[in-house]
Design a protein around this motif. Structure first.
Motif, PDB file in Angstrom:
ATOM      1  N   LEU A  98       7.852  -2.038   9.379  1.00 57.07           N
ATOM      2  CA  LEU A  98       7.495  -0.927   9.296  1.00 57.07           C
ATOM      3  C   LEU A  98       8.252   0.869   8.786  1.00 57.07           C
ATOM      4  CD1 LEU A  98       3.946  -1.439  11.208  1.00 57.07           C
ATOM      5  CD2 LEU A  98       5.100  -1.432   8.434  1.00 57.07           C
ATOM      6  N   ARG A  99       9.172   0.575  10.411  1.00 58.85           N
ATOM      7  CA  ARG A  99       9.779   1.704  10.593  1.00 58.85           C
ATOM      8  C   ARG A  99      11.340   2.122   9.888  1.00 58.85           C
ATOM      9  NH1 ARG A  99      14.644   3.169  11.968  1.00 58.85           N
ATOM     10  NH2 ARG A  99      15.417   1.075  11.296  1.00 58.85           N
ATOM     11  N   GLN A 100      11.499   1.287   8.937  1.00 60.63           N
ATOM     12  CA  GLN A 100      12.343   1.432   8.008  1.00 60.63           C
ATOM     13  C   GLN A 100      11.152   2.272   6.405  1.00 60.63           C
ATOM     14  OE1 GLN A 100      14.409  -2.740   7.095  1.00 60.63           O
ATOM     15  NE2 GLN A 100      15.671  -2.330   8.264  1.00 60.63           N
ATOM     16  N   ALA A 101      10.092   1.333   6.278  1.00 60.43           N
ATOM     17  CA  ALA A 101       8.972   1.604   4.710  1.00 60.43           C
ATOM     18  C   ALA A 101       8.777   3.055   5.408  1.00 60.43           C
ATOM     19  CB  ALA A 101       8.224   1.035   5.671  1.00 60.43           C
ATOM     20  N   HIS A 102       8.673   3.661   6.748  1.00 51.85           N
ATOM     21  CA  HIS A 102       8.022   4.420   7.161  1.00 51.85           C
ATOM     22  C   HIS A 102       9.275   5.949   6.825  1.00 51.85           C
ATOM     23  CE1 HIS A 102       4.855   2.954   9.780  1.00 51.85           C
ATOM     24  NE2 HIS A 102       4.158   3.165   8.200  1.00 51.85           N
ATOM     25  N   LEU A 140       0.210  -1.413  -0.198  1.00 55.21           N
ATOM     26  CA  LEU A 140       0.236   0.022   0.134  1.00 55.21           C
ATOM     27  C   LEU A 140       0.812   1.394   0.232  1.00 55.21           C
ATOM     28  CD1 LEU A 140      -2.636   1.333   0.373  1.00 55.21           C
ATOM     29  CD2 LEU A 140      -2.241   1.595   2.726  1.00 55.21           C
ATOM     30  N   LEU A 141       1.962   1.543   0.734  1.00 54.97           N
ATOM     31  CA  LEU A 141       2.650   1.947   0.618  1.00 54.97           C
ATOM     32  C   LEU A 141       3.645   2.441  -0.687  1.00 54.97           C
ATOM     33  CD1 LEU A 141       4.419   1.907   4.562  1.00 54.97           C
ATOM     34  CD2 LEU A 141       2.680   3.955   3.812  1.00 54.97           C
ATOM     35  N   GLU A 142       3.862   1.528  -0.624  1.00 56.42           N
ATOM     36  CA  GLU A 142       4.575   1.383  -1.650  1.00 56.42           C
ATOM     37  C   GLU A 142       3.582   2.071  -3.652  1.00 56.42           C
ATOM     38  OE1 GLU A 142       8.254   1.907  -4.173  1.00 56.42           O
ATOM     39  OE2 GLU A 142       8.237   1.304  -2.432  1.00 56.42           O
ATOM     40  N   ASN A 143       2.681   1.103  -3.656  1.00 55.67           N
ATOM     41  CA  ASN A 143       1.398   1.538  -5.030  1.00 55.67           C
ATOM     42  C   ASN A 143       0.943   2.961  -5.094  1.00 55.67           C
ATOM     43  OD1 ASN A 143       3.388  -0.801  -5.919  1.00 55.67           O
ATOM     44  ND2 ASN A 143       2.262  -2.515  -4.611  1.00 55.67           N
ATOM     45  N   LEU A 179       0.852   5.099  -1.917  1.00 54.18           N
ATOM     46  CA  LEU A 179       1.335   6.801  -1.235  1.00 54.18           C
ATOM     47  C   LEU A 179       2.261   7.395  -1.834  1.00 54.18           C
ATOM     48  CD1 LEU A 179      -0.066   5.550   2.690  1.00 54.18           C
ATOM     49  CD2 LEU A 179      -1.175   6.909   0.947  1.00 54.18           C
ATOM     50  N   LYS A 180       3.211   6.494  -2.381  1.00 55.62           N
ATOM     51  CA  LYS A 180       4.302   6.844  -2.540  1.00 55.62           C
ATOM     52  C   LYS A 180       3.984   7.559  -3.909  1.00 55.62           C
ATOM     53  CE  LYS A 180       8.356   4.495  -0.820  1.00 55.62           C
ATOM     54  NZ  LYS A 180       9.755   3.636  -1.162  1.00 55.62           N
ATOM     55  N   PRO A 181       3.565   7.126  -4.378  1.00 54.94           N
ATOM     56  CA  PRO A 181       3.417   7.914  -5.855  1.00 54.94           C
ATOM     57  C   PRO A 181       2.400   9.252  -5.855  1.00 54.94           C
ATOM     58  CG  PRO A 181       2.478   6.044  -6.550  1.00 54.94           C
ATOM     59  CD  PRO A 181       3.031   5.696  -4.875  1.00 54.94           C
ATOM     60  N   LEU A 182       2.073   9.470  -4.322  1.00 54.91           N
ATOM     61  CA  LEU A 182       1.446  10.477  -4.659  1.00 54.91           C
ATOM     62  C   LEU A 182       1.927  11.895  -3.526  1.00 54.91           C
ATOM     63  CD1 LEU A 182      -2.214   9.399  -3.255  1.00 54.91           C
ATOM     64  CD2 LEU A 182      -1.826  10.457  -5.102  1.00 54.91           C
ATOM     65  N   ILE A 183       3.167  11.213  -3.097  1.00 56.89           N
ATOM     66  CA  ILE A 183       3.366  12.228  -2.666  1.00 56.89           C
ATOM     67  C   ILE A 183       4.622  13.717  -3.414  1.00 56.89           C
ATOM     68  CG2 ILE A 183       6.212  12.910  -1.621  1.00 56.89           C
ATOM     69  CD1 ILE A 183       5.631   9.800  -0.338  1.00 56.89           C
ATOM     70  N   PRO A 184       4.465  13.429  -5.007  1.00 58.39           N
ATOM     71  CA  PRO A 184       5.615  14.262  -5.972  1.00 58.39           C
ATOM     72  C   PRO A 184       3.641  15.304  -6.286  1.00 58.39           C
ATOM     73  CG  PRO A 184       6.298  11.915  -6.497  1.00 58.39           C
ATOM     74  CD  PRO A 184       5.375  11.548  -5.176  1.00 58.39           C
ATOM     75  N   LEU A 185       2.645  15.116  -6.213  1.00 55.87           N
ATOM     76  CA  LEU A 185       1.806  15.701  -6.574  1.00 55.87           C
ATOM     77  C   LEU A 185       1.072  16.018  -5.420  1.00 55.87           C
ATOM     78  CD1 LEU A 185      -0.319  12.401  -8.192  1.00 55.87           C
ATOM     79  CD2 LEU A 185       1.554  14.242  -9.315  1.00 55.87           C
ATOM     80  N   GLY A 186       1.602  16.251  -4.550  1.00 54.22           N
ATOM     81  CA  GLY A 186       1.568  17.384  -2.973  1.00 54.22           C
ATOM     82  C   GLY A 186       0.753  16.377  -1.604  1.00 54.22           C
ATOM     83  N   LEU A 187       0.916  15.439  -1.855  1.00 52.44           N
ATOM     84  CA  LEU A 187       0.450  14.226  -0.094  1.00 52.44           C
ATOM     85  C   LEU A 187       1.495  15.109   0.460  1.00 52.44           C
ATOM     86  CD1 LEU A 187      -1.466  12.306   1.011  1.00 52.44           C
ATOM     87  CD2 LEU A 187       0.636  10.734   0.407  1.00 52.44           C
ATOM     88  N   THR A 188       1.146  15.094   1.620  1.00 54.14           N
ATOM     89  CA  THR A 188       1.914  15.801   2.662  1.00 54.14           C
ATOM     90  C   THR A 188       1.793  14.927   4.006  1.00 54.14           C
ATOM     91  OG1 THR A 188       0.584  17.108   3.313  1.00 54.14           O
ATOM     92  CG2 THR A 188       2.181  17.430   1.927  1.00 54.14           C
TER      93      THR A 188
END
Length: 65
Positions: free
Chosen positions: A54-58, A8-11, A13-22
């Protein structure tokens, strides 16, 4: 459950960060009633996800100066 959460994080959330997800919040800390997507079991005796993974991913998602 750990692998599903990491996916879920990889597929999702991460793609939304460059689009402004904070920020994003996982609110289901424990299983309740018939839901089984909590970090802990209903009785809070078992951690269902690998805390170190989880710690590493976060850590990869947070901004560092």
């Amino acid at each position: 459950m750990t692998e599903a959460y990491l996916a879920l994080l990889e597929n999702e959330l991460k793609p939304l960060i460059p689009l402004g997800l904070t920020a994003a919040i996982y609110t289901q800390t424990t299983d309740v009633e018939i839901e089984i997507n909590g970090y802990l079991t209903y009785d809070r005796r078992i951690e269902k996800m690998d805390a170190e993974k989880l710690r590493q991913a976060h850590a990869c998602l947070t901004l560092h100066d």
